[in-house]
Motif scaffolding. Structure first.
Motif, PDB file in Angstrom:
ATOM      1  N   SER A  40       8.401  -9.459   5.796  1.00  0.00           N
ATOM      2  CA  SER A  40       7.436  -8.371   5.681  1.00  0.00           C
ATOM      3  C   SER A  40       7.489  -7.469   6.903  1.00  0.00           C
ATOM      4  O   SER A  40       6.936  -6.387   6.877  1.00  0.00           O
ATOM      5  CB  SER A  40       6.029  -8.934   5.499  1.00  0.00           C
ATOM      6  OG  SER A  40       5.651  -9.683   6.637  1.00  0.00           O
ATOM      7  N   ARG A  54      13.015  -7.610 -12.154  1.00  0.00           N
ATOM      8  CA  ARG A  54      13.478  -6.851 -13.315  1.00  0.00           C
ATOM      9  C   ARG A  54      14.851  -7.328 -13.786  1.00  0.00           C
ATOM     10  O   ARG A  54      15.180  -7.211 -14.960  1.00  0.00           O
ATOM     11  CB  ARG A  54      13.501  -5.363 -12.976  1.00  0.00           C
ATOM     12  CG  ARG A  54      12.113  -4.712 -13.010  1.00  0.00           C
ATOM     13  CD  ARG A  54      12.192  -3.198 -12.962  1.00  0.00           C
ATOM     14  NE  ARG A  54      12.543  -2.723 -11.624  1.00  0.00           N
ATOM     15  CZ  ARG A  54      11.630  -2.476 -10.678  1.00  0.00           C
ATOM     16  NH1 ARG A  54      10.347  -2.677 -10.930  1.00  0.00           N
ATOM     17  NH2 ARG A  54      12.003  -2.034  -9.488  1.00  0.00           N
ATOM     18  N   ALA A  61       9.507  -7.357  -7.091  1.00  0.00           N
ATOM     19  CA  ALA A  61       9.438  -6.809  -8.445  1.00  0.00           C
ATOM     20  C   ALA A  61      10.790  -6.273  -8.884  1.00  0.00           C
ATOM     21  O   ALA A  61      11.191  -6.420 -10.052  1.00  0.00           O
ATOM     22  CB  ALA A  61       8.376  -5.710  -8.513  1.00  0.00           C
ATOM     23  N   GLU A  62      11.515  -5.665  -7.953  1.00  0.00           N
ATOM     24  CA  GLU A  62      12.835  -5.125  -8.281  1.00  0.00           C
ATOM     25  C   GLU A  62      13.800  -6.244  -8.665  1.00  0.00           C
ATOM     26  O   GLU A  62      14.543  -6.143  -9.640  1.00  0.00           O
ATOM     27  CB  GLU A  62      13.390  -4.347  -7.091  1.00  0.00           C
ATOM     28  CG  GLU A  62      14.755  -3.722  -7.350  1.00  0.00           C
ATOM     29  CD  GLU A  62      15.264  -2.947  -6.154  1.00  0.00           C
ATOM     30  OE1 GLU A  62      16.468  -2.650  -6.138  1.00  0.00           O
ATOM     31  OE2 GLU A  62      14.465  -2.652  -5.240  1.00  0.00           O
ATOM     32  N   ARG A 117       2.459  -8.241  -5.320  1.00  0.00           N
ATOM     33  CA  ARG A 117       2.496  -6.774  -5.300  1.00  0.00           C
ATOM     34  C   ARG A 117       3.713  -6.240  -4.533  1.00  0.00           C
ATOM     35  O   ARG A 117       3.834  -5.033  -4.336  1.00  0.00           O
ATOM     36  CB  ARG A 117       1.214  -6.245  -4.657  1.00  0.00           C
ATOM     37  CG  ARG A 117      -0.065  -6.666  -5.407  1.00  0.00           C
ATOM     38  CD  ARG A 117      -1.302  -6.042  -4.789  1.00  0.00           C
ATOM     39  NE  ARG A 117      -1.569  -6.547  -3.448  1.00  0.00           N
ATOM     40  CZ  ARG A 117      -2.279  -7.644  -3.180  1.00  0.00           C
ATOM     41  NH1 ARG A 117      -2.777  -8.362  -4.177  1.00  0.00           N
ATOM     42  NH2 ARG A 117      -2.498  -8.028  -1.925  1.00  0.00           N
ATOM     43  N   ASP A 118       4.608  -7.119  -4.138  1.00  0.00           N
ATOM     44  CA  ASP A 118       5.749  -6.694  -3.338  1.00  0.00           C
ATOM     45  C   ASP A 118       6.794  -5.998  -4.215  1.00  0.00           C
ATOM     46  O   ASP A 118       7.284  -6.570  -5.199  1.00  0.00           O
ATOM     47  CB  ASP A 118       6.379  -7.910  -2.646  1.00  0.00           C
ATOM     48  CG  ASP A 118       7.409  -7.505  -1.614  1.00  0.00           C
ATOM     49  OD1 ASP A 118       8.533  -7.140  -2.017  1.00  0.00           O
ATOM     50  OD2 ASP A 118       7.087  -7.523  -0.412  1.00  0.00           O
ATOM     51  N   ARG A 119       7.148  -4.773  -3.867  1.00  0.00           N
ATOM     52  CA  ARG A 119       8.068  -3.979  -4.681  1.00  0.00           C
ATOM     53  C   ARG A 119       9.477  -4.556  -4.679  1.00  0.00           C
ATOM     54  O   ARG A 119      10.198  -4.469  -5.673  1.00  0.00           O
ATOM     55  CB  ARG A 119       8.100  -2.537  -4.177  1.00  0.00           C
ATOM     56  CG  ARG A 119       6.774  -1.799  -4.369  1.00  0.00           C
ATOM     57  CD  ARG A 119       6.854  -0.385  -3.816  1.00  0.00           C
ATOM     58  NE  ARG A 119       5.586   0.326  -4.001  1.00  0.00           N
ATOM     59  CZ  ARG A 119       5.368   1.557  -3.562  1.00  0.00           C
ATOM     60  NH1 ARG A 119       6.334   2.213  -2.913  1.00  0.00           N
ATOM     61  NH2 ARG A 119       4.182   2.138  -3.755  1.00  0.00           N
ATOM     62  N   ARG A 120       9.880  -5.149  -3.565  1.00  0.00           N
ATOM     63  CA  ARG A 120      11.215  -5.720  -3.499  1.00  0.00           C
ATOM     64  C   ARG A 120      11.349  -6.912  -4.436  1.00  0.00           C
ATOM     65  O   ARG A 120      12.366  -7.065  -5.125  1.00  0.00           O
ATOM     66  CB  ARG A 120      11.539  -6.116  -2.060  1.00  0.00           C
ATOM     67  CG  ARG A 120      11.609  -4.935  -1.105  1.00  0.00           C
ATOM     68  CD  ARG A 120      11.557  -5.377   0.346  1.00  0.00           C
ATOM     69  NE  ARG A 120      10.259  -5.975   0.691  1.00  0.00           N
ATOM     70  CZ  ARG A 120       9.934  -6.392   1.907  1.00  0.00           C
ATOM     71  NH1 ARG A 120      10.825  -6.289   2.900  1.00  0.00           N
ATOM     72  NH2 ARG A 120       8.754  -6.902   2.160  1.00  0.00           N
ATOM     73  N   THR A 168       8.264 -11.777 -13.137  1.00  0.00           N
ATOM     74  CA  THR A 168       7.338 -11.087 -12.247  1.00  0.00           C
ATOM     75  C   THR A 168       7.710 -11.345 -10.793  1.00  0.00           C
ATOM     76  O   THR A 168       8.493 -12.252 -10.474  1.00  0.00           O
ATOM     77  CB  THR A 168       5.900 -11.570 -12.475  1.00  0.00           C
ATOM     78  OG1 THR A 168       5.799 -12.945 -12.063  1.00  0.00           O
ATOM     79  CG2 THR A 168       5.492 -11.445 -13.935  1.00  0.00           C
ATOM     80  N   ALA A 169       7.117 -10.566  -9.902  1.00  0.00           N
ATOM     81  CA  ALA A 169       7.338 -10.773  -8.470  1.00  0.00           C
ATOM     82  C   ALA A 169       6.894 -12.170  -8.046  1.00  0.00           C
ATOM     83  O   ALA A 169       7.568 -12.839  -7.257  1.00  0.00           O
ATOM     84  CB  ALA A 169       6.573  -9.705  -7.676  1.00  0.00           C
TER      85      ALA A 169
END
Length: 270
Positions: A270, A215, A211-212, A206-209, A220-221
């Motif tokens: 984190s 992309r 995931a970025e 679920r980590d946005r960094r 996936t993350a």
């Protein structure tokens, strides 16, 4: 399947599968989902994730039984099975008996046998038992789990005829304590470093960094995190019980992180 190579254990699958919680919990067997768990383990091996980590404590040995059922029919030389002896069984004779029971539940020899946690038993007594197990062909390699660098060096000094081949500790992009000493020491000395809880029980997914970064690769993350460990030189052992998650893990081995992305992730925590 991408492989990681080490001086002592040779080349093994770069990502493994953990089994904590499969077959039950802390010394307590749970047989309610056996068919589902065996299917997941078999599917993982079919997808090339042929390194499976288990322990006598997991479900009181039931996880080992499930692994033994799941690997039937697969070429044994293509598998790398890891199990662990509980510290209360660290006495010489107890280690031998525990290994015999674990091998019987698995239905085969153990590639890598670890002391699960440090024990009050002198480590040299445990290592002496490990060396006897290698001589008997019951295990191929031995190591330790949840050990500090000083404790690892003490265990190494006890080995007389074989070398300590592996260490398994908690390690993730969120939990990087071992980067100060244990990881560099292992990599510099050809010791296999296995990372448990590499996905922090789903938190990294679920980590946005991550995931970025994902992309940029169509990944996936979770896949980015696993690819980072592989590039770092450690062997992550995420747990997965569903085919979709196993597919995601297997897909991580197709991700080749560029150096700039690897370094970007190496700089944060984190």
């Amino acid at each position: 399947m991408k492989r990681a190579c080490f001086r002592l254990v040779g080349c093994i699958p770069a990502v493994g599968l953990g089994t904590w919680g499969i077959g039950g919990g802390y010394w307590a067997p749970d047989r309610s989902r056996d068919a589902e768990w065996v299917d997941a383990l078999r599917y993982a091996v079919e997808r090339g994730i042929s390194l499976i980590d288990t322990a006598e404590m997991y479900g009181g040995g039931h996880a080992e039984e499930l692994v033994g059922l799941a690997i039937r029919g697969f070429p044994r030389e293509e598998l790398f099975l890891v199990s662990k002896v509980w510290p209360s069984h660290a006495r010489y004779e107890d280690v031998l008996k525990s290994a015999e029971r674990s091998a019987a539940r698995l239905g085969t020899y153990i590639d890598l046998y670890l002391l699960h946690w440090p024990s009050d038993v002198p480590i040299c007594e445990t290592v002496r038992a490990f060396e006897a197990l290698v001589d008997r062909g019951l295990i191929r390699f031995f190591g330790v789990s949840n050990f500090t660098l000083d404790q690892i060096k003490e265990a190494e000094a006890c080995a007389k005829r074989y070398e300590l081949a592996a260490v398994q500790n908690r390690y993730s992009l969120y939990y990087r304590r071992d980067e100060a000493d244990v990881v560099p020491y292992a990599l510099a000395n050809g010791i296999m470093y296995m990372a448990y809880t590499p996905l922090e029980k789903g938190a990294l997914a679920r980590d946005r960094r991550l995931a970025e970064v994902g992309r940029r690769y169509g990944a996936t993350a979770t896949q980015i995190a696993l690819a980072w460990y592989v590039k770092r030189g450690v062997v992550p052992i995420p747990k997965a019980e569903k085919r979709a998650h196993i597919d995601e893990i297997a897909g991580s081995l197709e991700v080749e992180l560029r150096e700039e992305d690897f370094l970007e992730l190496a700089r944060w925590s984190s």
